[in-house]
Design a protein around this motif. Sequence first.
Motif, PDB file in Angstrom:
ATOM      1  N   PRO A  39       0.778  -1.211  -0.036  1.00 12.46           N
ATOM      2  CA  PRO A  39       0.085  -0.193  -0.062  1.00 12.46           C
ATOM      3  C   PRO A  39       0.824   1.454  -0.030  1.00 12.46           C
ATOM      4  N   ALA A  40       2.171   1.164   0.334  1.00 14.74           N
ATOM      5  CA  ALA A  40       2.892   2.374   0.390  1.00 14.74           C
ATOM      6  C   ALA A  40       4.518   1.834   0.170  1.00 14.74           C
ATOM      7  N   GLU A  41       5.205   2.774  -0.309  1.00 16.81           N
ATOM      8  CA  GLU A  41       6.929   2.567  -0.132  1.00 16.81           C
ATOM      9  C   GLU A  41       7.267   2.667   1.557  1.00 16.81           C
ATOM     10  N   ALA A  42       7.550   1.678   2.097  1.00 16.62           N
ATOM     11  CA  ALA A  42       8.005   1.763   3.395  1.00 16.62           C
ATOM     12  C   ALA A  42       9.267   0.610   3.550  1.00 16.62           C
ATOM     13  N   GLY A  43       9.660   0.984   4.749  1.00 11.77           N
ATOM     14  CA  GLY A  43      10.942  -0.104   5.222  1.00 11.77           C
ATOM     15  C   GLY A  43      10.261  -1.298   5.877  1.00 11.77           C
ATOM     16  N   TRP A  44       9.939  -2.302   4.918  1.00 13.76           N
ATOM     17  CA  TRP A  44       9.026  -3.467   5.283  1.00 13.76           C
ATOM     18  C   TRP A  44      10.183  -4.551   5.980  1.00 13.76           C
ATOM     19  N   ARG A  45       9.604  -4.942   7.175  1.00 12.91           N
ATOM     20  CA  ARG A  45      10.280  -5.927   7.730  1.00 12.91           C
ATOM     21  C   ARG A  45       9.624  -7.356   7.829  1.00 12.91           C
ATOM     22  N   ASP A  46      10.138  -8.323   7.684  1.00 10.45           N
ATOM     23  CA  ASP A  46       9.556  -9.644   7.722  1.00 10.45           C
ATOM     24  C   ASP A  46       9.002  -9.990   9.172  1.00 10.45           C
ATOM     25  N   ALA A  47       7.626 -10.519   9.306  1.00  8.18           N
ATOM     26  CA  ALA A  47       7.550 -10.984  10.416  1.00  8.18           C
ATOM     27  C   ALA A  47       7.231 -12.562  10.325  1.00  8.18           C
ATOM     28  N   GLY A  48       7.425 -13.285   9.364  1.00  6.61           N
ATOM     29  CA  GLY A  48       7.415 -14.615   9.529  1.00  6.61           C
ATOM     30  C   GLY A  48       6.117 -14.904   8.456  1.00  6.61           C
ATOM     31  N   HIS A  49       5.951 -16.381   8.252  1.00  7.78           N
ATOM     32  CA  HIS A  49       4.860 -16.756   7.425  1.00  7.78           C
ATOM     33  C   HIS A  49       3.534 -17.485   8.326  1.00  7.78           C
ATOM     34  N   ILE A  50       2.511 -17.515   7.745  1.00  2.00           N
ATOM     35  CA  ILE A  50       1.306 -18.241   8.434  1.00  2.00           C
ATOM     36  C   ILE A  50       0.960 -19.193   7.192  1.00  2.00           C
ATOM     37  N   ALA A  51       0.330 -20.210   7.669  1.00  2.00           N
ATOM     38  CA  ALA A  51      -0.265 -21.170   6.730  1.00  2.00           C
ATOM     39  C   ALA A  51      -1.836 -21.230   6.783  1.00  2.00           C
ATOM     40  N   HIS A  52      -2.607 -21.069   5.831  1.00  2.00           N
ATOM     41  CA  HIS A  52      -4.176 -21.216   5.798  1.00  2.00           C
ATOM     42  C   HIS A  52      -4.586 -21.995   4.629  1.00  2.00           C
ATOM     43  N   VAL A  53      -5.611 -22.868   5.197  1.00  2.00           N
ATOM     44  CA  VAL A  53      -5.849 -23.790   3.923  1.00  2.00           C
ATOM     45  C   VAL A  53      -7.626 -23.325   3.609  1.00  2.00           C
ATOM     46  N   PHE A  54      -7.848 -22.960   2.051  1.00  2.00           N
ATOM     47  CA  PHE A  54      -9.042 -22.615   1.930  1.00  2.00           C
ATOM     48  C   PHE A  54      -9.602 -23.935   1.093  1.00  2.00           C
ATOM     49  N   THR A  55     -10.827 -23.948   0.772  1.00  2.00           N
ATOM     50  CA  THR A  55     -11.379 -25.119   0.236  1.00  2.00           C
ATOM     51  C   THR A  55     -10.589 -25.903  -0.959  1.00  2.00           C
TER      52      THR A  55
END
Length: 346
Positions: free
Chosen positions: A279-295
């Motif tokens: 949504p903007a140019e910023a100093g993005w930092r990784d917070a890790g990953h999450i797993a989610h299952v849809f149909t």
Amino acid sequence: MSVDGAAPALLSWYDVHARALPWRAPPGAPPADPYRVWLSEIMLQQTTVAAVRPYFARFTERWPDVAALATADEGELMAAWAGLGYYARARNLLACARAVAKDHGGRFPDSEQGLRALPGIGRYTAAAVAAIAFGRRAVVVDGNVERVVARLFAVEEALPAARPRLHALADRLTPARRTGDFAQAMMDLGATICTPRQPACAICPLMTMCAGRATGDPARFPVKAPKAARPQRRGTAFWLERDGEVLLCRRPARGLLGGMLALPSGPWTADDPGLAGAPAEAGWRDAGHIAHVFTHFALDLRVVTALTGERTIAGQWWPVERLAEAGLPTVFAKAAERARSLMEIA
């Protein structure tokens, strides 16, 4: 084996062992309120009774009848639905309530045909509401009923191809009277005794009639075709914080999680999209990953965070401490939890 006595035996069992559920009338009582029956059936699609109970209580307190639900704000309704999943159901719920209010004087049609004409009501739901709420003879077949019928007749054909035959066999069993009680009895039997694993055949009211039990391995019914592998997609969710508020966006009305408030997110594709859609140019930092299952696919969602002082970024700025009130869908609630844990450490 003869199943001629199945309906009387099952109804006698139901008269004693029926589950007490907030949307249900007791055995033999006049039919339940069609609004409560319909609401519960929509909520129960792909969802357990335990998960639905608190949602049903909150919905019926906030919107006690179909007329009240018809006037609901879509954003508020979607927030109230958050966590139940399959969000198209919530959009159809509102469309159906509005159709009943506008075109039917606030009263649900009392026939399967009339109910099928309403938004979001398919074959099963129309039959369930017609039978349970209006006492019509209708053939009600959900997952629990499919399992009971497949075992009772030892149906060797695999699902989903076996569904027409299972419906025809359920039709054969369905009595002319007390159809609503019979439908709910079949559901209760599947939920409490004829369970997917380790069915309690010794206390089943249909055990002497059950061809599946006679095979010695009733749990192998219904036979299921091998599942296709679920595709894997990848995406990125953006936690952008400013002065104690986080940026949220409203997802498009149509499509996955349509109409829900969410964290900004780029495309969900087979390849890692990186920071596409930020949504903007910023100093993005990784917070890790999450797993989610849809149909239809599994999602590996990378979560990135940043702070900003920019005042012109489009979206809704929501107080972080009140984020629970936003009604984020589960996948984004998980992403937000991951992001907040990193922001609190930073």
